[in-house]
Design a protein around this motif. Structure first.
Motif, mmCIF file in Angstrom:
data_model
loop_
_atom_site.group_PDB
_atom_site.id
_atom_site.type_symbol
_atom_site.label_atom_id
_atom_site.label_comp_id
_atom_site.label_asym_id
_atom_site.label_seq_id
_atom_site.Cartn_x
_atom_site.Cartn_y
_atom_site.Cartn_z
ATOM 1 N N ASP A 137 -5.531 -2.229 -13.334
ATOM 2 C CA ASP A 137 -6.202 -2.250 -14.634
ATOM 3 C C ASP A 137 -5.191 -2.263 -15.772
ATOM 4 O OD1 ASP A 137 -8.986 -1.836 -13.624
ATOM 5 O OD2 ASP A 137 -8.145 0.062 -12.938
ATOM 6 N N VAL A 138 -4.037 -1.636 -15.510
ATOM 7 C CA VAL A 138 -3.001 -1.513 -16.529
ATOM 8 C C VAL A 138 -1.647 -1.818 -15.894
ATOM 9 C CG1 VAL A 138 -1.851 0.055 -18.151
ATOM 10 C CG2 VAL A 138 -4.302 0.303 -17.712
ATOM 11 N N VAL A 139 -0.831 -2.588 -16.584
ATOM 12 C CA VAL A 139 0.554 -2.815 -16.167
ATOM 13 C C VAL A 139 1.447 -2.084 -17.162
ATOM 14 C CG1 VAL A 139 2.382 -4.490 -15.741
ATOM 15 C CG2 VAL A 139 0.021 -5.047 -15.127
ATOM 16 N N LEU A 140 2.189 -1.096 -16.666
ATOM 17 C CA LEU A 140 2.988 -0.248 -17.550
ATOM 18 C C LEU A 140 4.255 -0.954 -18.023
ATOM 19 C CD1 LEU A 140 2.660 3.184 -15.717
ATOM 20 C CD2 LEU A 140 1.245 2.232 -17.549
ATOM 21 N N GLU A 141 4.746 -0.522 -19.153
ATOM 22 C CA GLU A 141 5.990 -1.074 -19.702
ATOM 23 C C GLU A 141 7.223 -0.361 -19.172
ATOM 24 O OE1 GLU A 141 4.187 1.377 -23.207
ATOM 25 O OE2 GLU A 141 3.533 0.501 -21.308
ATOM 26 N N TRP A 142 7.003 0.599 -18.237
ATOM 27 C CA TRP A 142 8.106 1.366 -17.668
ATOM 28 C C TRP A 142 8.158 1.211 -16.151
ATOM 29 C CZ3 TRP A 142 4.206 4.420 -20.257
ATOM 30 C CH2 TRP A 142 4.431 4.577 -21.625
ATOM 31 N N THR A 143 9.354 1.352 -15.600
ATOM 32 C CA THR A 143 9.536 1.351 -14.146
ATOM 33 C C THR A 143 9.459 2.792 -13.636
ATOM 34 O OG1 THR A 143 11.940 1.666 -14.240
ATOM 35 C CG2 THR A 143 11.126 -0.601 -14.371
ATOM 36 N N ASN A 144 9.534 2.942 -12.302
ATOM 37 C CA ASN A 144 9.591 4.281 -11.703
ATOM 38 C C ASN A 144 10.790 5.059 -12.244
ATOM 39 O OD1 ASN A 144 7.512 3.317 -10.188
ATOM 40 N ND2 ASN A 144 8.595 3.287 -8.252
ATOM 41 N N ASP A 145 11.942 4.397 -12.271
ATOM 42 C CA ASP A 145 13.179 5.064 -12.682
ATOM 43 C C ASP A 145 13.181 5.442 -14.159
ATOM 44 O OD1 ASP A 145 14.131 4.846 -10.107
ATOM 45 O OD2 ASP A 145 15.236 2.996 -10.491
ATOM 46 N N GLU A 146 12.268 4.867 -14.909
ATOM 47 C CA GLU A 146 12.160 5.186 -16.340
ATOM 48 C C GLU A 146 11.063 6.228 -16.595
ATOM 49 O OE1 GLU A 146 13.566 0.808 -18.061
ATOM 50 O OE2 GLU A 146 11.443 1.208 -17.668
ATOM 51 N N ASP A 147 10.682 6.961 -15.525
ATOM 52 C CA ASP A 147 9.657 8.018 -15.640
ATOM 53 C C ASP A 147 8.326 7.457 -16.116
ATOM 54 O OD1 ASP A 147 11.537 9.990 -14.857
ATOM 55 O OD2 ASP A 147 12.237 10.198 -16.916
ATOM 56 N N GLY A 148 7.989 6.274 -15.602
ATOM 57 C CA GLY A 148 6.758 5.621 -16.043
ATOM 58 C C GLY A 148 5.492 6.405 -15.768
ATOM 59 N N VAL A 149 5.428 7.087 -14.608
ATOM 60 C CA VAL A 149 4.227 7.862 -14.267
ATOM 61 C C VAL A 149 4.034 9.001 -15.266
ATOM 62 C CG1 VAL A 149 3.167 9.364 -12.553
ATOM 63 C CG2 VAL A 149 4.331 7.276 -11.817
ATOM 64 N N ALA A 150 5.109 9.763 -15.510
ATOM 65 C CA ALA A 150 5.021 10.897 -16.433
ATOM 66 C C ALA A 150 4.661 10.430 -17.850
ATOM 67 C CB ALA A 150 6.346 11.660 -16.448
ATOM 68 N N LYS A 151 5.243 9.318 -18.290
ATOM 69 C CA LYS A 151 4.979 8.828 -19.646
ATOM 70 C C LYS A 151 3.528 8.376 -19.795
ATOM 71 C CE LYS A 151 9.747 7.441 -20.600
ATOM 72 N NZ LYS A 151 10.698 6.318 -20.766
ATOM 73 N N GLN A 152 2.992 7.725 -18.763
ATOM 74 C CA GLN A 152 1.594 7.281 -18.831
ATOM 75 C C GLN A 152 0.639 8.478 -18.801
ATOM 76 O OE1 GLN A 152 0.069 4.805 -19.703
ATOM 77 N NE2 GLN A 152 -1.870 4.492 -18.594
ATOM 78 N N LEU A 153 0.929 9.468 -17.970
ATOM 79 C CA LEU A 153 0.083 10.661 -17.921
ATOM 80 C C LEU A 153 0.103 11.403 -19.259
ATOM 81 C CD1 LEU A 153 0.878 12.075 -14.355
ATOM 82 C CD2 LEU A 153 -1.236 10.980 -15.121
ATOM 83 N N GLN A 154 1.290 11.470 -19.859
ATOM 84 C CA GLN A 154 1.392 12.131 -21.172
ATOM 85 C C GLN A 154 0.573 11.368 -22.207
ATOM 86 O OE1 GLN A 154 5.367 12.261 -22.866
ATOM 87 N NE2 GLN A 154 4.862 14.073 -24.072
ATOM 88 N N ARG A 155 0.637 10.047 -22.148
ATOM 89 C CA ARG A 155 -0.123 9.239 -23.094
ATOM 90 C C ARG A 155 -1.629 9.438 -22.900
ATOM 91 N NH1 ARG A 155 1.690 3.165 -23.689
ATOM 92 N NH2 ARG A 155 1.168 3.074 -21.464
ATOM 93 N N LEU A 156 -2.077 9.485 -21.646
ATOM 94 C CA LEU A 156 -3.497 9.682 -21.362
ATOM 95 C C LEU A 156 -3.967 11.071 -21.794
ATOM 96 C CD1 LEU A 156 -3.784 8.004 -17.828
ATOM 97 C CD2 LEU A 156 -4.483 7.059 -20.043
ATOM 98 N N GLN A 157 -3.079 12.054 -21.618
ATOM 99 C CA GLN A 157 -3.429 13.412 -22.038
ATOM 100 C C GLN A 157 -3.553 13.505 -23.557
ATOM 101 O OE1 GLN A 157 -0.773 16.484 -20.547
ATOM 102 N NE2 GLN A 157 -2.520 17.839 -20.243
ATOM 103 N N GLU A 158 -2.640 12.849 -24.250
ATOM 104 C CA GLU A 158 -2.685 12.846 -25.712
ATOM 105 C C GLU A 158 -3.934 12.131 -26.222
ATOM 106 O OE1 GLU A 158 1.007 11.004 -26.675
ATOM 107 O OE2 GLU A 158 2.184 12.852 -26.436
ATOM 108 N N GLN A 159 -4.416 11.165 -25.427
ATOM 109 C CA GLN A 159 -5.621 10.428 -25.803
ATOM 110 C C GLN A 159 -6.893 11.174 -25.407
ATOM 111 O OE1 GLN A 159 -5.018 6.685 -23.792
ATOM 112 N NE2 GLN A 159 -3.669 5.868 -25.382
ATOM 113 N N GLY A 160 -6.714 12.325 -24.726
ATOM 114 C CA GLY A 160 -7.875 13.116 -24.305
ATOM 115 C C GLY A 160 -8.597 12.575 -23.099
ATOM 116 N N ILE A 161 -7.943 11.682 -22.353
ATOM 117 C CA ILE A 161 -8.571 11.069 -21.180
ATOM 118 C C ILE A 161 -8.462 11.962 -19.950
ATOM 119 C CG2 ILE A 161 -8.438 9.109 -19.583
ATOM 120 C CD1 ILE A 161 -7.621 7.392 -21.970
ATOM 121 N N LEU A 162 -7.348 12.673 -19.809
ATOM 122 C CA LEU A 162 -7.158 13.568 -18.669
ATOM 123 C C LEU A 162 -7.772 14.929 -18.964
ATOM 124 C CD1 LEU A 162 -3.504 13.020 -17.404
ATOM 125 C CD2 LEU A 162 -5.614 12.045 -16.527
#
Length: 240
Positions: free
Chosen positions: A205-230
């Motif tokens: 559904d989403v293609v991230l702008e970060w790789t695994n080595d760039e902490d992409g999972v953590a950055k996306q989760l933080q973004r979703l939390q800030e958006q109130g989705i998580l």
């Protein structure tokens, strides 16, 4: 959802699910092992492999519960074991022969390590047809995974959600390998990493702008939390 301790863990490309606690203890939720018949066929395929008309047995690794068992037969196999351990971060238990392996139990997953995975997959497709699920190793393609028919991360996710009474549409999934395609597709929000192959990105559904080595999972989760989705799992229940 954000789960609290103990945490459900989906392992071995969906063939095994555990519940893990902070003290390191785990309990099994379910497992879908490779059948005895197909296990013997994979053993035969590896043992009788040839290269340039000469015997060239391939290295087998069996995944039973949370352990990996290997039966190396030469120095090259030992090198492949070290290479896989460095990739997976999980040491293998070395056994002397296949008989010792058979006595332990049925594997949830079998790995055949090879420098030519694409050729092995073609051979396996002719041997098994659609009676077994094959996965090309990633990110380094030097192995092929053999799973029971219909077993993948996607079906494992659906089965785990059913056990825990969780709507799969509330799940955020991340992946970068070919084995993540169904996982991303069956979740509520499938996020493909920047370094994923295009076939995996196409199922997300989403293609991230970060790789695994760039902490992409953590950055996306933080973004979703800030958006109130998580939200924590217990809050999700209250909201229904």
């Amino acid at each position: 959802q954000i789960f609290t301790d103990p945490i459900p863990v989906l392992c071995l490309n969906g063939a095994l699910a555990l519940r893990g606690s902070a003290d390191g203890k785990t309990t099994q939720i379910f497992t879908d092992p490779v059948s005895p018949e197909h296990t013997e066929m994979v053993i035969d395929l590896a043992d009788n492999h040839q290269k340039d008309g000469k015997p060239d047995p391939l290295l087998l690794q069996f995944y039973i519960d949370d352990k990996i068992y290997a039966v190396p037969k030469n120095d090259h196999h030992l090198e492949l074991m070290k290479r896989y351990e460095a990739l997976a971060g999980h040491p293998q238990e070395r056994l002397e022969d296949i008989e010792a392996l058979r006595k332990i139990g049925q594997p949830a997953k079998i790995l055949v390590l090879t420098e030519d995975p694409d050729s092995l997959i073609e051979t396996a497709k002719k041997r098994f047809g659609d009676n077994i699920h094959l996965v090309r190793g990633s990110p380094e393609p030097f192995f092929v995974e053999f799973l029971s028919k219909g077993v993948c991360k996607g079906t494992g996710l659906l089965k785990l959600c059913k056990v825990d009474g969780v709507d799969p549409k509330t799940i955020v999934a991340f992946g970068d390998g070919d084995n993540d395609m169904e996982f991303l597709e069956y979740s509520g929000m499938g996020c493909a990493m920047k370094n994923a192959r295009q076939v995996t990105k196409d199922r997300a559904d989403v293609v991230l702008e970060w790789t695994n080595d760039e902490d992409g999972v953590a950055k996306q989760l933080q973004r979703l939390q800030e958006q109130g989705i998580l939200c924590p799992a217990e809050e999700e229940v209250k909201m229904k």
